[in-house]
Motif scaffolding. Structure first.
Motif, PDB file in Angstrom:
ATOM      1  N   VAL A 148       0.906  -1.208  -0.062  1.00 27.14           N
ATOM      2  CA  VAL A 148       0.031  -0.143   0.124  1.00 27.14           C
ATOM      3  C   VAL A 148       0.910   1.069  -0.176  1.00 27.14           C
ATOM      4  CG1 VAL A 148      -1.719   1.330   1.413  1.00 27.14           C
ATOM      5  CG2 VAL A 148      -1.835  -0.975   1.110  1.00 27.14           C
ATOM      6  N   LYS A 149       0.545   2.131  -1.046  1.00 27.90           N
ATOM      7  CA  LYS A 149       1.363   3.514  -0.686  1.00 27.90           C
ATOM      8  C   LYS A 149       0.284   4.556  -0.631  1.00 27.90           C
ATOM      9  CE  LYS A 149       1.750   6.515  -3.392  1.00 27.90           C
ATOM     10  NZ  LYS A 149       1.075   7.859  -3.253  1.00 27.90           N
ATOM     11  N   LEU A 150       0.450   5.427   0.223  1.00 27.50           N
ATOM     12  CA  LEU A 150      -0.480   6.499   0.352  1.00 27.50           C
ATOM     13  C   LEU A 150       0.317   7.766   0.818  1.00 27.50           C
ATOM     14  CD1 LEU A 150      -2.747   6.295   3.828  1.00 27.50           C
ATOM     15  CD2 LEU A 150      -0.622   4.797   3.268  1.00 27.50           C
ATOM     16  N   SER A 151      -0.389   8.864   0.829  1.00 24.73           N
ATOM     17  CA  SER A 151       0.405  10.119   1.222  1.00 24.73           C
ATOM     18  C   SER A 151       0.068  10.335   2.823  1.00 24.73           C
ATOM     19  CB  SER A 151      -0.056  11.294   0.350  1.00 24.73           C
ATOM     20  OG  SER A 151      -1.404  11.402   0.850  1.00 24.73           O
ATOM     21  N   SER A 152       0.749  11.314   3.595  1.00 23.61           N
ATOM     22  CA  SER A 152       0.335  11.499   4.769  1.00 23.61           C
ATOM     23  C   SER A 152      -0.880  12.307   4.814  1.00 23.61           C
ATOM     24  CB  SER A 152       1.314  12.453   5.622  1.00 23.61           C
ATOM     25  OG  SER A 152       1.793  13.635   4.885  1.00 23.61           O
ATOM     26  N   ALA A 153      -1.356  13.136   3.753  1.00 26.99           N
ATOM     27  CA  ALA A 153      -2.554  13.884   3.433  1.00 26.99           C
ATOM     28  C   ALA A 153      -3.647  12.799   3.565  1.00 26.99           C
ATOM     29  CB  ALA A 153      -2.493  14.729   2.208  1.00 26.99           C
ATOM     30  N   ALA A 160      -2.327  -5.744   5.316  1.00 29.32           N
ATOM     31  CA  ALA A 160      -1.483  -5.456   4.444  1.00 29.32           C
ATOM     32  C   ALA A 160      -0.040  -5.890   4.577  1.00 29.32           C
ATOM     33  CB  ALA A 160      -1.473  -3.662   4.099  1.00 29.32           C
ATOM     34  N   GLY A 161       0.513  -6.049   3.470  1.00 30.49           N
ATOM     35  CA  GLY A 161       2.057  -6.609   3.716  1.00 30.49           C
ATOM     36  C   GLY A 161       3.014  -5.626   4.000  1.00 30.49           C
ATOM     37  N   THR A 162       3.290  -4.644   3.228  1.00 32.09           N
ATOM     38  CA  THR A 162       4.077  -3.320   3.256  1.00 32.09           C
ATOM     39  C   THR A 162       3.503  -2.227   3.026  1.00 32.09           C
ATOM     40  OG1 THR A 162       6.103  -4.727   2.672  1.00 32.09           O
ATOM     41  CG2 THR A 162       6.189  -2.271   2.814  1.00 32.09           C
ATOM     42  N   VAL A 163       3.847  -1.240   3.774  1.00 37.45           N
ATOM     43  CA  VAL A 163       3.015   0.301   3.633  1.00 37.45           C
ATOM     44  C   VAL A 163       3.931   1.197   3.396  1.00 37.45           C
ATOM     45  CG1 VAL A 163       1.310   1.682   4.619  1.00 37.45           C
ATOM     46  CG2 VAL A 163       1.221  -0.777   5.053  1.00 37.45           C
ATOM     47  N   VAL A 164       3.955   1.936   2.539  1.00 40.08           N
ATOM     48  CA  VAL A 164       4.843   3.314   2.388  1.00 40.08           C
ATOM     49  C   VAL A 164       3.992   4.691   2.428  1.00 40.08           C
ATOM     50  CG1 VAL A 164       6.256   4.556   0.677  1.00 40.08           C
ATOM     51  CG2 VAL A 164       6.431   1.902   0.824  1.00 40.08           C
ATOM     52  N   VAL A 165       4.259   5.375   3.476  1.00 43.55           N
ATOM     53  CA  VAL A 165       3.479   6.599   3.488  1.00 43.55           C
ATOM     54  C   VAL A 165       4.388   7.849   3.088  1.00 43.55           C
ATOM     55  CG1 VAL A 165       2.192   8.168   5.115  1.00 43.55           C
ATOM     56  CG2 VAL A 165       2.264   5.502   5.437  1.00 43.55           C
ATOM     57  N   THR A 166       4.143   8.482   1.954  1.00 41.84           N
ATOM     58  CA  THR A 166       5.079   9.655   1.414  1.00 41.84           C
ATOM     59  C   THR A 166       4.662  10.719   2.323  1.00 41.84           C
ATOM     60  OG1 THR A 166       3.305   9.981  -0.201  1.00 41.84           O
ATOM     61  CG2 THR A 166       5.165   8.552  -0.819  1.00 41.84           C
ATOM     62  N   CYS A 167       5.614  11.806   2.464  1.00 44.19           N
ATOM     63  CA  CYS A 167       5.390  12.952   3.388  1.00 44.19           C
ATOM     64  C   CYS A 167       6.056  13.906   2.763  1.00 44.19           C
ATOM     65  CB  CYS A 167       6.226  12.570   4.971  1.00 44.19           C
ATOM     66  SG  CYS A 167       5.670  10.982   5.639  1.00 44.19           S
ATOM     67  N   GLY A 197      10.156  13.063   2.857  1.00 44.70           N
ATOM     68  CA  GLY A 197      10.678  11.801   2.756  1.00 44.70           C
ATOM     69  C   GLY A 197       9.459  10.734   2.970  1.00 44.70           C
ATOM     70  N   ALA A 198       9.769   9.427   3.085  1.00 48.27           N
ATOM     71  CA  ALA A 198       8.426   8.650   2.958  1.00 48.27           C
ATOM     72  C   ALA A 198       8.996   7.495   4.472  1.00 48.27           C
ATOM     73  CB  ALA A 198       8.486   7.946   1.986  1.00 48.27           C
ATOM     74  N   HIS A 199       7.885   7.078   4.988  1.00 50.02           N
ATOM     75  CA  HIS A 199       7.914   6.012   6.088  1.00 50.02           C
ATOM     76  C   HIS A 199       7.763   4.786   5.432  1.00 50.02           C
ATOM     77  CE1 HIS A 199       7.371   4.458  10.167  1.00 50.02           C
ATOM     78  NE2 HIS A 199       6.385   3.845   9.508  1.00 50.02           N
ATOM     79  N   VAL A 200       8.421   3.635   5.792  1.00 51.60           N
ATOM     80  CA  VAL A 200       8.159   2.444   4.959  1.00 51.60           C
ATOM     81  C   VAL A 200       8.045   1.490   6.422  1.00 51.60           C
ATOM     82  CG1 VAL A 200      10.670   2.039   4.579  1.00 51.60           C
ATOM     83  CG2 VAL A 200       8.906   0.724   3.568  1.00 51.60           C
ATOM     84  N   ALA A 201       7.012   0.562   6.203  1.00 46.86           N
ATOM     85  CA  ALA A 201       6.779  -0.342   7.471  1.00 46.86           C
ATOM     86  C   ALA A 201       6.570  -1.587   6.742  1.00 46.86           C
ATOM     87  CB  ALA A 201       5.439   0.079   8.159  1.00 46.86           C
ATOM     88  N   ALA A 202       7.249  -2.787   7.265  1.00 45.79           N
ATOM     89  CA  ALA A 202       7.436  -4.104   6.680  1.00 45.79           C
ATOM     90  C   ALA A 202       7.149  -4.888   7.774  1.00 45.79           C
ATOM     91  CB  ALA A 202       8.637  -4.407   6.111  1.00 45.79           C
ATOM     92  N   ALA A 203       6.886  -6.389   7.698  1.00 45.17           N
ATOM     93  CA  ALA A 203       6.902  -7.078   8.595  1.00 45.17           C
ATOM     94  C   ALA A 203       7.797  -7.223   9.765  1.00 45.17           C
ATOM     95  CB  ALA A 203       6.830  -8.632   7.985  1.00 45.17           C
ATOM     96  N   ASP A 204       9.072  -6.945   9.299  1.00 47.97           N
ATOM     97  CA  ASP A 204      10.030  -6.951  10.157  1.00 47.97           C
ATOM     98  C   ASP A 204      10.778  -5.741  10.822  1.00 47.97           C
ATOM     99  OD1 ASP A 204      11.058  -6.394   7.625  1.00 47.97           O
ATOM    100  OD2 ASP A 204      13.162  -7.347   8.066  1.00 47.97           O
TER     101      ASP A 204
END
Length: 311
Positions: free
Chosen positions: A186-191, A214-221, A225-232
């Motif tokens: 999933v990719k989404l923005s902070s907005a 969701a497996g991995t989430v990328v939040v663009t800011c 930059g961007a925050h990325v969250a994965a399983a580990d």
């Protein structure tokens, strides 16, 4: 290298500008999914676009642009309604959108229009954005998503001017969470996170979306930059310093770059691999912000290498 199917809208952006002291609107081909398709194709990945284009002259221009960008069009259906217009105004480099055209030319793809062979042969399926607000496209996306066996990527791309009240926002939240629950990325923005959850904290949004499945989430800011969250684990990655003049399509270029990396190198095993992919995507987005227009600003590998030699 695998290939991707991008399912969603294409339209015309009318971008606010000033020429000789006069306010004008510059025409540009856009729509978040189209931007993603063009972004991945320009980077060298095989991409098929699936959606509806008008039979009018603007629809012809969109079709020609997709062909020029190297995007496949076997999933395109032409429809006899005017091309939807997105009037785009700016606060600094950040765009805001107002949409014109009923019924929307971009949301008329039906489940029967799907090409089962194209979906079966694809490694990545992207969908999301404003086309999900309307039928028959919503049913079409659900059908494609449910039957897909590869990597599923999703971007809610929330547009507040299409959400007239709290009931509409609640319905959208329920809808996108349906896709979040089975997405590999999933990719989404902070907005987007602020609108959906009342909290722009990227880590909180990513944790909430990962908890849904969701497996991995990328939040663009944006410039942060961007925050990325994965399983580990999770990490915040800085954006490269750029002289931004137009952020239109920047988030879409991040998704296009991530789709490209998924096709060329596969799904990362953990956070370290995703961080590498997101750094690359942020460099692509930085270059897009230094150029005007959404889809037309998507870079080629040589342009990327010229701007970021150390990439």
């Amino acid at each position: 290298m695998g290939n991707a199917v991008v399912l969603g809208e294409a339209l015309i952006d009318l971008l606010e500008a000033e020429v000789g002291g006069e306010q004008i609107y510059r025409q540009a081909i856009g729509g978040a999914p189209l931007n993603v398709a063009v972004g991945a194709a320009r980077l060298g990945s095989p991409v098929e676009y699936a959606g509806t284009l008008s039979t009018d002259v603007l629809g012809d221009r969109i079709a020609a642009f997709l062909a020029e960008a190297g995007v496949g069009a076997t999933g395109v259906r032409r429809v006899d309604v005017p091309t939807t217009l997105a009037v785009t105004t700016f606060e600094g480099a950040e765009p805001a959108f107002t949409f014109y055209g009923e019924p929307p030319s971009y949301a008329l793809l039906s489940p029967d229009d799907l090409d089962p062979r194209a979906l079966a042969g694809a490694d990545v399926l992207y969908t999301g954005s404003i086309c999900l607000l309307r039928e028959p496209f919503r049913a079409t996306a659900r059908q494609a998503w449910a039957g897909f066996g590869g990597v599923r990527v999703f971007d809610p791309n929330v547009r507040p001017r299409l959400l007239p009240d709290d009931a509409a926002l609640n319905a959208l939240r329920e809808l996108v969470e349906e896709f979040f629950a089975t997405a590999d990325l999933v990719k989404l923005s902070s907005a987007d996170a602020q609108l959906l959850y009342g909290d722009s904290d990227p880590a909180a949004a990513a944790d909430r979306i990962r908890a849904l499945g969701a497996g991995t989430v990328v939040v663009t800011c944006g410039a942060r930059g961007a925050h990325v969250a994965a399983a580990d684990g999770a990490a915040m990655l800085p954006a490269p310093a750029v002289d931004a003049i137009d952020a239109t399509g920047a988030g879409d270029s991040v998704m296009g770059a991530l789709v490209h990396r998924l096709l060329t190198a596969g799904r990362p095993a953990g956070l370290a691999g995703w961080q590498e992919y997101v750094r690359y995507a942020l460099a692509v987005a930085g270059l897009v912000c230094e150029r005007q227009g959404g889809a037309t600003a998507m870079p080629t590998p040589s342009e990327l290498a010229a701007r970021w030699p150390a990439l």
